[in-house]
Scaffold this active site. Structure first.
Site, mmCIF file in Angstrom:
data_model
loop_
_atom_site.group_PDB
_atom_site.id
_atom_site.type_symbol
_atom_site.label_atom_id
_atom_site.label_comp_id
_atom_site.label_asym_id
_atom_site.label_seq_id
_atom_site.Cartn_x
_atom_site.Cartn_y
_atom_site.Cartn_z
ATOM 1 C CD GLU A 1 46.369 7.367 -42.998
ATOM 2 O OE1 GLU A 1 47.604 7.453 -42.905
ATOM 3 O OE2 GLU A 1 45.730 6.366 -42.613
ATOM 4 C CE LYS B 1 53.127 0.370 -44.405
ATOM 5 N NZ LYS B 1 52.173 1.143 -45.184
ATOM 6 C CE1 TYR C 1 50.086 -2.432 -45.542
ATOM 7 C CE2 TYR C 1 51.936 -1.942 -46.981
ATOM 8 C CZ TYR C 1 50.703 -1.598 -46.459
ATOM 9 O OH TYR C 1 50.103 -0.421 -46.835
ATOM 10 C CG LEU D 1 50.818 3.859 -41.180
ATOM 11 C CD1 LEU D 1 50.362 2.515 -40.632
ATOM 12 C CD2 LEU D 1 51.491 3.683 -42.531
HETATM 13 N N1 PDD Z 1 51.949 3.174 -47.624
HETATM 14 N N2 PDD Z 1 49.241 6.194 -44.576
HETATM 15 C C1 PDD Z 1 48.909 5.068 -45.235
HETATM 16 C C2 PDD Z 1 47.505 4.590 -45.178
HETATM 17 C C3 PDD Z 1 49.896 4.371 -45.951
HETATM 18 O O1 PDD Z 1 49.573 3.221 -46.573
HETATM 19 C C4 PDD Z 1 51.220 4.872 -46.007
HETATM 20 C C5 PDD Z 1 52.327 4.180 -46.759
HETATM 21 C C6 PDD Z 1 51.513 6.073 -45.311
HETATM 22 C C7 PDD Z 1 52.905 6.668 -45.284
HETATM 23 O O2 PDD Z 1 53.756 5.938 -44.417
HETATM 24 P P1 PDD Z 1 55.334 5.856 -44.670
HETATM 25 O O3 PDD Z 1 55.818 7.255 -44.739
HETATM 26 O O4 PDD Z 1 55.838 5.140 -43.477
HETATM 27 O O5 PDD Z 1 55.539 5.115 -45.966
HETATM 28 C C8 PDD Z 1 50.500 6.686 -44.604
HETATM 29 C C9 PDD Z 1 52.903 2.354 -48.334
HETATM 30 C C10 PDD Z 1 53.975 3.108 -49.034
HETATM 31 C C11 PDD Z 1 52.140 1.385 -49.225
HETATM 32 O O6 PDD Z 1 51.119 0.901 -48.770
HETATM 33 O O7 PDD Z 1 52.599 1.090 -50.343
#
Ligand code: PDD
Length: 289
Positions: free
Chosen positions: A181, A149, A35, A205
């Site tokens: 993270e 992801k 996703y 991620l």
């Molecule tokens: N999640 N690490 C994880 C495990 C994440 O699920 C996310 C973002 C990030 C940050 O990535 P980005 O800056 O590309 O949004 C890091 C989204 C927002 C979610 O699952 O809703």
């Protein structure tokens, strides 16, 4: 139940209550899918090429062909955004391996399921950013492909819930003594005027917001390093930030019920956040792509 009127599912735009997926979808049965979450500011998709590139990479890593042909994603999102109305939004997009009799092995001839919707989104308010947020540390018990992801987010959901029940908004995860993270965010610390964030690799991620923060730091002469962060360094940090598409660049002011630094958001956060806001403003005005 929903605050939006239309979703995209496999080539169709439908009201959410009419969008149906088989119980035999491998997303439902195995969590077999990936996703993206994309911020929408002023009706425009923020860092779209970066999100699409990461989606392509996630799909390739799980050996799933991209069901959205070139440019189709953007056309779908644009329609969903228009239907969702004015104001800030976010796009959720999910692709699963599709519907097939339950068998762990990949089905021979299944079409992927593609699902997307836009919804109104609340990005952190000036108040939240001025106060900062509380986080707790937790053991990173996820798999070893956190660079994908994947929609299978049970560990992340359990870890986030643990944080909520301890009065925090996020769990910062630690694997073998090293910070990885957040449950749904990337982590930065500041020490002696330098920004540190763990390097990309299988344990985190590759965050789009993380990359933008590093880009803005580099372009503005703020020293930043992608380096492993020991758990102990978290507790000695002058500043801690979380980054994500939904949380932007958020200062952490409490860690495991103790203040971070002087308990207030720090000066490097103020600098980088101002750069982020200026970039976002320029983006909304069409001055940056
Ligand atoms: N999640 N690490 C994880 C495990 C994440 O699920 C996310 C973002 C990030 C940050 O990535 P980005 O800056 O590309 O949004 C890091 C989204 C927002 C979610 O699952 O809703």
């Amino acid at each position: 139940m929903h605050n939006f009127r239309l979703v995209y599912l496999n080539g169709e735009f439908l009201p959410p209550e009419r969008a149906m997926v088989s119980v035999f979808d491998r997303g439902f049965i195995f969590g077999d899918g990936v996703y993206e979450v994309i911020p929408v500011y002023g009706g425009r998709l923020f860092r779209l090429p970066h999100h699409l590139a990461r989606l392509e990479r996630s799909l390739a890593e799980i050996r799933l062909p991209d069901p959205l042909t070139h440019g189709e994603g953007e056309r779908i999102f644009t329609r969903l955004i228009a239907e969702c109305g004015a104001g800030d939004q976010s796009i959720y997009l999910q692709v699963t391996r599709g519907v097939a009799p339950r068998d762990h092995a990949f089905p021979a001839d299944t079409h992927p399921t593609a699902f997307a919707y836009a919804q109104p989104a609340k990005y952190p308010t000036a108040d939240t950013v001025a106060r900062g947020v509380a986080v707790v540390t937790a053991s990173d018990n996820r798999w070893l492909r956190c660079d994908v992801k994947a929609i299978a987010l049970l560990p992340n959901a359990l870890l986030r819930q643990q944080a909520i029940e301890r009065g925090a908004v996020e769990a910062i995860l630690v694997r073998d003594g090293w910070v990885t993270e957040g449950a749904a965010s990337n982590v930065f610390i500041v020490r002696g005027g330098t920004i540190y964030t763990p390097p990309n690799g299988p344990f985190i991620l590759p965050g789009v917001t993380r990359d933008l923060a590093l880009e803005l730091a580099a372009a503005n002469g703020i020293p930043a390093r992608e380096e492993p962060i020991a758990e102990v360094a978290l507790f000695e940090a002058d500043e801690i930030w979380l980054t994500s598409s939904m949380r932007e660049i958020l200062p952490v002011t409490r860690l495991n019920d103790r203040p971070v630094g002087n308990g207030r958001p720090g000066p490097l956060h103020a600098r980088l956040y101002a750069l982020y806001k200026a970039y976002k403003q320029a983006f909304c005005e069409g001055k940056v792509a």
